[in-house]
Scaffold this active site. Structure first.
Site, PDB file in Angstrom:
ATOM      1  N   SER A  75      38.228 -36.126  15.059  1.00  0.00           N
ATOM      2  CA  SER A  75      37.835 -37.227  14.491  1.00  0.00           C
ATOM      3  C   SER A  75      37.697 -38.429  15.602  1.00  0.00           C
ATOM      4  O   SER A  75      38.050 -38.981  16.556  1.00  0.00           O
ATOM      5  CB  SER A  75      38.494 -37.265  13.343  1.00  0.00           C
TER       6      SER A  75
ATOM      7  N   CYS B 167      46.947 -41.557   3.573  1.00  0.00           N
ATOM      8  CA  CYS B 167      46.640 -40.688   2.941  1.00  0.00           C
ATOM      9  C   CYS B 167      47.143 -40.438   1.337  1.00  0.00           C
ATOM     10  O   CYS B 167      46.760 -39.944   0.625  1.00  0.00           O
ATOM     11  CB  CYS B 167      46.112 -39.250   3.298  1.00  0.00           C
TER      12      CYS B 167
ATOM     13  N   GLN C 145      45.191 -36.558  16.087  1.00  0.00           N
ATOM     14  CA  GLN C 145      45.820 -37.557  16.527  1.00  0.00           C
ATOM     15  C   GLN C 145      45.595 -38.025  17.767  1.00  0.00           C
ATOM     16  O   GLN C 145      46.964 -38.385  18.065  1.00  0.00           O
ATOM     17  CB  GLN C 145      46.988 -37.457  15.757  1.00  0.00           C
TER      18      GLN C 145
HETATM   19  C1  LIG Z   1      43.150 -38.701   9.957  1.00  0.00           C
HETATM   20  C2  LIG Z   1      43.314 -37.205  10.349  1.00  0.00           C
HETATM   21  C3  LIG Z   1      42.356 -36.401   9.789  1.00  0.00           C
HETATM   22  C4  LIG Z   1      41.166 -36.763   9.068  1.00  0.00           C
HETATM   23  O1  LIG Z   1      40.044 -37.031   9.740  1.00  0.00           O
HETATM   24  P1  LIG Z   1      38.618 -37.713   9.135  1.00  0.00           P
HETATM   25  O2  LIG Z   1      37.489 -37.412  10.595  1.00  0.00           O
HETATM   26  O3  LIG Z   1      39.030 -38.896   8.684  1.00  0.00           O
HETATM   27  O4  LIG Z   1      38.271 -36.677   8.013  1.00  0.00           O
HETATM   28  C5  LIG Z   1      42.663 -34.601   9.653  1.00  0.00           C
HETATM   29  N1  LIG Z   1      43.973 -33.950  10.248  1.00  0.00           N
HETATM   30  C6  LIG Z   1      44.832 -35.485  11.066  1.00  0.00           C
HETATM   31  C7  LIG Z   1      46.205 -35.060  11.846  1.00  0.00           C
HETATM   32  C8  LIG Z   1      44.008 -37.258  11.273  1.00  0.00           C
HETATM   33  O5  LIG Z   1      44.921 -38.150  11.762  1.00  0.00           O
END
Ligand SMILES: *Cc1c(COP(=O)(O)O)cnc(C)c1O
Length: 383
Positions: free
Chosen positions: A203, A326, A183
């Site tokens: 990500s 989630c 994030q």
């Molecule tokens: C979205 C998110 C993830 C997961 O990432 P993906 O690429 O969708 O597996 C992990 N940690 C945080 C803090 C996130 O916001």
């Protein structure tokens, strides 16, 4: 029906069209479709060049060396690789891990799995503003602690942890430091050298890239055990044919953040202030998270005396999250909001607004107005 105003960027922002254009050029016969691991012909070399260019773009964004970037399928896999990878490779030194109660499930579930395999995990409580205190980490470090895993920015609250202070502490104590920075990219300045981070998960889709691709930063000299075995790609740390189009998309997304961070940050700050100004008069409004140490794009709030579900139902024109996306499959109150001290009722009555690159000023104004109107109506009904 008109599409709702999209205020759920923290769950999934749309991909930037510039990213999609670069990706499309890596799939078909006319494009750069070869296998980056094919060493015997030009199509393989071209694909490899595109992958290495993207690796450099991602490295540049976080002040790393390109050789320290390992491609994964996303931050979830990067979190798994970092935590299980350290646990397995460093078990001879100890089996104790420190993390927090409000990490993403990708970290919490991985830690819970390790607990069933003989590891011991300390889960730190956040402070009321959602941040993890440096002192708490210092007080819980032991001689058998092998890893500290703390997120950069919390996905529900938007609070930013004191990452460089924690990094300095861990480095001084010789304990590896992993950061889930999914994030944080494009929302705050991330510098793995300044912050003394050993492993960091990112990500692509959280920064306007495609879903299904991410990376783990692994500091030079840090050893981790591979979790996916196969052709020995990524210097043995993560096997599997590299998806050129996904990687090129992530590289472009990173390059755009590097170039446009300052102007985007200024815009998001202005939107954040504008939104608060508009909703401040709402009675019973409570801000969740850190006012001082928060990213501009996430606003988490609860409204006292209003039922959360009714509130969401009264906002059909807004795409927002109650708690984290989630967790939306279950109706349990968000574990993050409970950990910062909200009771079940207030946790249920919380909403996360998150906006981003394609949000307009009108959308900010409309969202604020719709919230105010809905609360007024619901309170009128309750009275
Ligand atoms: C979205 C998110 C993830 C997961 O990432 P993906 O690429 O969708 O597996 C992990 N940690 C945080 C803090 C996130 O916001």
């Amino acid at each position: 029906m008109q599409n709702p105003i999209y205020m759920d960027y923290a769950a999934a922002p749309p991909a930037d069209p510039r990213v999609v254009e670069k990706m499309s050029a890596c799939l078909t016969l006319e494009g750069n479709f070869g296998n980056p691991a094919s060493r015997s012909h030009r199509l393989g070399w071209l694909a490899e060049e595109a992958v290495e260019n993207a690796r450099q773009q991602v490295a540049t964004l976080i002040q790393a060396d390109a050789r320290e970037i390992v491609w994964t399928s996303g931050a979830t896999e990067a979190d798994n690789l970092a935590i299980k990878g350290v646990a397995e490779a460093h078990a001879d030194k100890g089996k104790h891990i420190i993390t927090s109660r409000i990490e993403h499930k990708a970290v919490l579930d991985t830690c819970a799995y390790l607990e069933t395999h003989g590891y011991e995990v300390t889960y730190l409580d956040p402070q009321p503003d959602g941040r993890i205190s440096l002192e708490d980490i210092a007080n819980n470090l032991r001689t058998d602690t092998i890893l500290v895993s703390i997120m950069y920015v919390n996905n529900e609250l938007g609070c930013v942890n004191p990452i460089s202070e924690i990094g300095a502490l861990c480095r001084a104590k010789g304990v590896l430091f992993h950061v889930d920075a999914a994030q944080a990219m494009g929302k705050t300045v991330v510098d793995v050298e300044r912050d003394q981070i050993d492993l960091m998960s990112i990500s692509a889709h959280k920064m306007y890239g495609p879903k299904g691709i991410g990376a783990l930063y692994v500091k030079r000299g840090v050893t981790i055990a591979a979790q996916i075995h196969g052709g020995g790609h990524e210097r043995g740390m993560r096997s599997g044919t590299l998806p050129t189009h996904q990687i090129v998309g992530m590289g472009e997304a990173a390059a755009i953040v590097t170039q446009e961070f300052e102007s985007e940050e200024a815009k998001l700050q202005a939107f954040n202030a504008r939104f608060w100004r508009a909703i401040e008069p709402i009675a019973g409004l409570q801000r969740n998270g850190s006012e001082q140490h928060g990213v501009a794009n996430i606003i988490n709030l609860s409204v006292e005396g209003v039922d959360g579900e009714s509130l969401l139902l009264s906002l059909p024109q807004l795409a927002v999250s109650s708690g984290s996306a989630c967790n939306s499959a279950t109706m349990a109150p968000s574990y993050v909001l409970k950990a910062i001290g909200l009771n079940d009722e207030l946790a249920h009555a919380s909403i996360r607004f998150s906006f981003g690159r394609f949000t307009t000023e009108e959308e900010i104004d409309q969202a604020a107005q719709q919230l105010a109107t809905a609360v007024k109506r619901l309170k009128g009904m309750a009275a």
